[in-house]
Scaffold this motif. Sequence first.
Motif, short mmCIF file in Angstrom:
data_model
loop_
_atom_site.label_atom_id
_atom_site.label_comp_id
_atom_site.label_asym_id
_atom_site.label_seq_id
_atom_site.Cartn_x
_atom_site.Cartn_y
_atom_site.Cartn_z
N HIS A 163 44.15 33.61 51.20
CA HIS A 163 44.08 32.40 50.38
C HIS A 163 42.71 32.34 49.72
O HIS A 163 41.68 32.53 50.38
CB HIS A 163 44.29 31.13 51.21
N THR A 164 42.69 32.12 48.43
CA THR A 164 41.45 31.90 47.72
C THR A 164 41.47 30.50 47.11
O THR A 164 42.52 30.06 46.61
CB THR A 164 41.24 32.96 46.61
N PRO A 165 40.37 29.77 47.15
CA PRO A 165 40.36 28.42 46.59
C PRO A 165 40.39 28.40 45.07
O PRO A 165 40.48 27.33 44.47
CB PRO A 165 39.04 27.84 47.12
N PHE A 166 40.36 29.56 44.43
CA PHE A 166 40.32 29.62 42.98
C PHE A 166 41.72 29.49 42.39
O PHE A 166 42.69 29.98 42.95
CB PHE A 166 39.64 30.91 42.51
N LEU A 167 41.78 28.85 41.24
CA LEU A 167 43.04 28.45 40.63
C LEU A 167 43.32 29.23 39.36
O LEU A 167 42.41 29.55 38.61
CB LEU A 167 42.99 26.94 40.31
N GLY A 168 44.59 29.53 39.12
CA GLY A 168 45.00 30.19 37.88
C GLY A 168 45.74 31.47 38.18
O GLY A 168 45.46 32.17 39.15
N ARG A 169 46.70 31.80 37.33
CA ARG A 169 47.53 32.99 37.57
C ARG A 169 46.69 34.26 37.57
O ARG A 169 47.03 35.24 38.23
CB ARG A 169 48.62 33.07 36.50
N HIS A 170 45.61 34.26 36.81
CA HIS A 170 44.74 35.43 36.77
C HIS A 170 44.06 35.69 38.12
O HIS A 170 43.53 36.78 38.34
CB HIS A 170 43.67 35.24 35.69
N GLN A 171 44.09 34.69 39.02
CA GLN A 171 43.42 34.90 40.32
C GLN A 171 44.12 35.98 41.15
O GLN A 171 43.48 36.59 42.01
CB GLN A 171 43.38 33.58 41.10
N VAL A 172 45.39 36.23 40.89
CA VAL A 172 46.07 37.32 41.60
C VAL A 172 45.41 38.64 41.20
O VAL A 172 45.16 39.51 42.04
CB VAL A 172 47.57 37.33 41.28
N LYS A 173 45.11 38.80 39.91
CA LYS A 173 44.44 40.02 39.45
C LYS A 173 43.00 40.08 39.94
O LYS A 173 42.50 41.15 40.30
CB LYS A 173 44.49 40.10 37.92
N ASN A 174 42.32 38.92 39.94
CA ASN A 174 40.97 38.90 40.50
C ASN A 174 40.98 39.34 41.96
O ASN A 174 40.15 40.13 42.40
CB ASN A 174 40.38 37.49 40.41
N ALA A 175 41.96 38.79 42.72
CA ALA A 175 42.06 39.13 44.14
C ALA A 175 42.39 40.61 44.32
O ALA A 175 41.83 41.29 45.19
CB ALA A 175 43.11 38.27 44.81
N ALA A 176 43.31 41.12 43.49
CA ALA A 176 43.67 42.54 43.58
C ALA A 176 42.46 43.42 43.30
O ALA A 176 42.27 44.47 43.95
CB ALA A 176 44.80 42.85 42.59
N THR A 177 41.64 43.02 42.34
CA THR A 177 40.43 43.79 42.02
C THR A 177 39.45 43.74 43.18
O THR A 177 38.84 44.75 43.55
CB THR A 177 39.78 43.25 40.73
N ALA A 178 39.28 42.55 43.78
CA ALA A 178 38.38 42.40 44.93
C ALA A 178 38.86 43.24 46.11
O ALA A 178 38.04 43.84 46.82
CB ALA A 178 38.27 40.93 45.32
N LEU A 179 40.17 43.29 46.32
CA LEU A 179 40.72 44.09 47.41
C LEU A 179 40.51 45.59 47.17
O LEU A 179 40.13 46.34 48.07
CB LEU A 179 42.21 43.80 47.58
N ALA A 180 40.75 46.03 45.92
CA ALA A 180 40.53 47.44 45.59
C ALA A 180 39.05 47.80 45.73
O ALA A 180 38.71 48.91 46.17
CB ALA A 180 41.03 47.72 44.18
N LEU A 181 38.19 46.85 45.38
CA LEU A 181 36.76 47.07 45.54
C LEU A 181 36.39 47.20 47.02
O LEU A 181 35.61 48.09 47.41
CB LEU A 181 35.98 45.91 44.90
N ALA A 182 36.97 46.32 47.86
CA ALA A 182 36.70 46.40 49.30
C ALA A 182 37.17 47.75 49.87
O ALA A 182 36.48 48.36 50.69
CB ALA A 182 37.40 45.25 50.02
N GLU A 183 38.33 48.21 49.40
CA GLU A 183 38.83 49.51 49.87
C GLU A 183 37.92 50.64 49.41
O GLU A 183 37.70 51.62 50.14
CB GLU A 183 40.26 49.72 49.36
N THR A 184 37.37 50.51 48.21
CA THR A 184 36.44 51.51 47.71
C THR A 184 35.17 51.54 48.56
O THR A 184 34.65 52.62 48.88
CB THR A 184 36.10 51.22 46.23
#
Length: 426
Positions: free
Chosen positions: A247-268
């Motif tokens: 869960h992220t407190p940030f709002l907006g459909r683009h937050q799914v892409k933001n979260a996906a980018t953050a997750l890919a960054l964490a995996e990197t």
Amino acid sequence: MTYQQALEKINSRLLFGMQPGLERIRALLRQLGEPQNTMKFVHVCGTNGKGTLCTLTASVLQQCGYKTGKNISPYVLNFRERFQINGQMITEEELAQEMDILWPSVERLDAQGVSVSEFELVTAIAFHWFAQNHCDIAVMEVGMGGLHDATNVIPTPEAVAMMSISLDHTAWLGDTVEQIAREKSGVIKEGGRVVLYPEQAPGVQAIMEEACQERGAELIIPDMDRVELLSESLDGTSLRAGGLELHTPFLGRHQVKNAATALALAETLRARGWNIPDRALAEGFAQAFIPARMEILSRRPLCLLDGGHNPGCAAVLKDALERFVPGRRVAIVGMLADKDSAAALELVGPLFQRVIAVTPDNPRALAAQELAKTASRFCPHAQAAESCAQALDLAFADLRPEDALIVCGSFYLAGEIRDMLAERLK
């Protein structure tokens, strides 16, 4: 010197404006012993989403137990937000001490005809403070562009996050997304790793692929099929990635892409040897916070504060208002003159029954009268206020409990009005 004197000296460098190029920041850092070469970095570039990605990533790394620096621009409420370690801003005393150390070097360079800008000085302070405090890693947000941005003096970072790229700072970076993408690709270094925000505008991905190929860098694009949106509301966004619910407190459909980018960054980063357990990912996402990013200050009347300042941000705000904020909407809007106010207002203006324009407290501010004139093309009831206080008087004069007040257009406006607004809402 005192904190106030330090701020005055930093602000005095604004007269040099924005000066692309790295020769001045390099000269200053040489005088300081090259602090940027003593630590690891995550470098965050792009047009929209940089602040969110910086905050998510720094929050996750902090939850992992790493001493994590974060350098962002602009600030919202307090200048010291630009410099944070483990979520804590630099103290007034520490900033004054940093300026005691750095200012003699700035003056020596002035005498040599090398005029360090405000952003270059701020960037040098961040590097020096993080190094002095022995940060394990620092998350650095690019100020403008990429290749010629002052933050680009860092060695090859642990990873680059290249966020959504759209039109912004067109006078400096170019008037097509391809030109802007090429400038931003300048942060990609030999042998680096680049996590690219998914589903970019046509042409952007090709430019990033080309830059990575030229420099032997790895390009990682998040797989959106792995990320499932569970729910969204004014309270934020819940999603599932693999077997992990976040869960992220940030709002907006683009937050799914933001979260996906953050997750890919964490995996990197994991692949680079950083210990990032799933628990830290979930906690880091949940505890991330940015003031004035779709921030709810009141429920009745609903009061939403958003500092987004370009057409991309306006599109996100439009989507959120249409889906989550029914009924009558009143807006207080302030923007900077170098932003595309007409494009932003074309998107959100028709959603407001009333627009009150103000002049943000910034030398680059667009005058309220001019902003109101632009707003009147999209909202028939647009007027200018002489101050934030008057804007609030006008807004609250006929604001009903079931109405919504939206304050938007600039982080500078958000910082100026937030406390005043909170006081009114008591």
